[in-house]
Design an enzyme around this catalytic site. Structure first.
Site, PDB file in Angstrom:
ATOM      1  N   LYS A   1       0.866  -1.175   0.000  1.00 26.28           N
ATOM      2  CA  LYS A   1       0.000   0.000   0.000  1.00 26.28           C
ATOM      3  C   LYS A   1       0.908   1.232   0.000  1.00 26.28           C
ATOM      4  CE  LYS A   1      -0.556  -1.480   4.780  1.00 26.28           C
ATOM      5  NZ  LYS A   1      -1.328  -1.514   5.990  1.00 26.28           N
TER       6      LYS A   1
ATOM      7  N   SER B   1      -4.629   4.230  11.743  1.00 25.86           N
ATOM      8  CA  SER B   1      -3.677   5.021  10.964  1.00 25.86           C
ATOM      9  C   SER B   1      -4.303   5.530   9.681  1.00 25.86           C
ATOM     10  CB  SER B   1      -2.442   4.170  10.633  1.00 25.86           C
ATOM     11  OG  SER B   1      -1.707   3.889  11.801  1.00 25.86           O
TER      12      SER B   1
END
Lengths: 155, 155, 155, 155, 155, 155
Positions: free
Chosen positions: E51, E137
């Site tokens: 990612k 996050s």
């Protein structure tokens, strides 16, 4: 292939429960099993329920029998003891269960695991129809206790 | 009863997926379906996966074929398009799915509901074996990407 | 009581989303909110979606406008940025969300918690209708990609 | 628009429960409903609880009344029978529920579905505040049975 | 008892993740582990994340180091490869994970099962603090992308 | 570092429950805790259970003692009152719990949150082994009531 085909000439599903009362949700599972995986469904009414029951086993058997009077592939019985013992006794090919919710899912999974460990019997799951998933026998009993019309929940 | 018995002389389950790769968890579902609800299982490899695949459809078909080389009740195919269309095309009696977790449960329930609404086809669920429930094709792919031995997860 | 009554003479619910496309499930939430908790529902189409969209914001706005052309209590807008910022900008009294599943529940709970922490705005939840709970915009998009008739899922 | 505005000049939420005892979690839901979706909240204490209660309905009503003595938008009552019947009797616009967990979510969803089917009444959900979500009346009762100080959990 | 006591004179917990960024929720898990089950916590920043990351591994390491500059029981590292391999390399006694939700629970359970099967390493779970459970996050990154003040979510 | 090391020279985990009976699932949690986070596990049998018990506290203590007769790091006790009070009394460093399912997860999370709020004590979670996750003391009791062989579920 012959023996296999013979063995499963009649696939028997055991659908066991309290059925106090037998709801449209229960009927839906039986009907869909007959349309897909079962040649015969044995509806078995557990009669040693420790929870207080609203209907006697006889009343429950009578009500279910009325529902399936023209359906030769369904038979209705009462039983005592462990469901797995009864399944072996009648030669059931698998246990049939409907699952309505996450809560049902975890409950059924644990019971199914233990049943496999005990006797090797499998459990086959059908998802409840969404329109019927919110109705349980206990909700129907509560509505009856308040004299509500519950015909829409019964077959 | 005759027509009913005839109709279900061969019950065909369609087990569709990416199978990238086909794991022991997949094999367990197929085997248990054959032992209970299916006379024949069609394993159908979807080849229009938008997620990048590790194995080509041919590699996947070859690997699954090797697993079932002596099992006449299993056939392996690839397909494109909607699973429900393929199910109708091959005359499947129901879709077969394994469910490992709550996440799987909700995902499969939604797909099964939509599939019923679209074509009337039913989905039959088998709980994954607890010892296999934590393994998915994606975890196996990740282990392979780190050169780990994944034979214990493959049939 | 006067000030209170005045303050809430018009309760404004902000119903924000991608609406790609706007489904019967979305419409059901809006209609039920109007019948219970909202005098006005602002349907806000987020136009900075990073996921690739099927319809342009204009196409989506046009389709939703057609659904509510006779409903003066609904207005349709597009917006960019954080939903909480847009809520403050239009003076929304609360965010409106439908919840279909456990997965939705946890997702919406986290977002709602953070939104409250950031700006104090509340989120009001309505359970999706069971008959509509299995349909999402993404499933509709997939069906459309296979040229399926999805009119039953659209308002 | 006139009739609509008139109809909802006073939106009445019914918040029904055992409240044995009424916790800070309950108060939080009432307060947040008043700030967003309700002009008036009727707190209704069910007095036919089959579970053994710690407090009498009168004690519970007195405690809740003390909490809201200066809040004219809240009224406290006891009731018997089905909640939906009581809702119709007092002209409630919707039922108000807080949801703390997945378990709550599924329980409330089923009750809400049945209530809609029976009388058309809607249920509006507010997520419990995370800091209050772990506390239930039953945990408070257990702490009291061990002579623990539970003032932090009571309003 | 001697050997046992010696063996565990220093219990090392491996807390691995992307930490993009390291939030107050992460810090809470580390602090609570130090107060109960770990003599030393190794915070390991995975640097092969596929990612797209907001912060470089160096930026993340620097930020975490600043948090624990006076805490000798915490060390911060970056790593590549499988977490279980890194755990063996540093002699970790167990993996440490925080769980915020049902979704986390199932995800962590599957990973933990596979990790045990691969190398025998155990995973120890601490429930996230309810006030921190809604923040991830990814939410913090999204807020930063809209120029919001996220200091309340960072240690 | 000295004081810290000293403080945790012996980490004591309190594993409290009804243990009616103590299953292989319970033993697995104790053993894995000893291998990772605990120098000593105190197994504490709650003797004020309001649910009717199959075994007396003495029978349960005797059975568990037999399991751990050669394990000096485990001690077995009975207790009354709140678990947190008992934890403080024996100087436990944390409560130890196994989690088998979503249902367990939410139950344990709520109890753990309240316990932290009351006394600051932490709860450490270990995921149940998948092969043992479906077995609970209540299922074992039910099997015993039907005279089934449950040795496979007992340590």
């Amino acid at each position: 292939m012959n023996s296999t085909t013979n063995k499963h000439a009649t696939r028997i599903a055991l659908f066991a429960g309290s059925f106090d009362p037998f709801t449209r949700g229960h009927k839906d599972i039986v009907d869909r099993a007959l349309a897909t995986v079962a040649d015969k469904v044995v509806i078995a009414i557990g009669i040693n329920c420790q929870k207080k029951c609203m209907l006697t086993p006889e009343e429950r058997a009578k009500a279910i029998t009325a529902v399936y009077q023209d359906e030769l592939r369904v038979s209705i019985h009462t039983y005592t003891g462990l469901t797995t013992d009864y399944a072996q006794q009648i030669g059931a090919d698998f246990l049939l269960r409907g699952v309505r919710s996450i809560k049902d899912f975890e409950y059924e999974r644990d019971i199914a695991d233990v049943n496999r460990q005990l006797t090797g019997i499998e459990t086959i799951i059908i998802f409840s129809d969404p329109t019927l998933a919110s109705v349980s026998s206990s909700i129907v009993r509560e509505l009856i206790s308040y004299n509500k019309d519950v015909t829409k929940y019964l077959p």
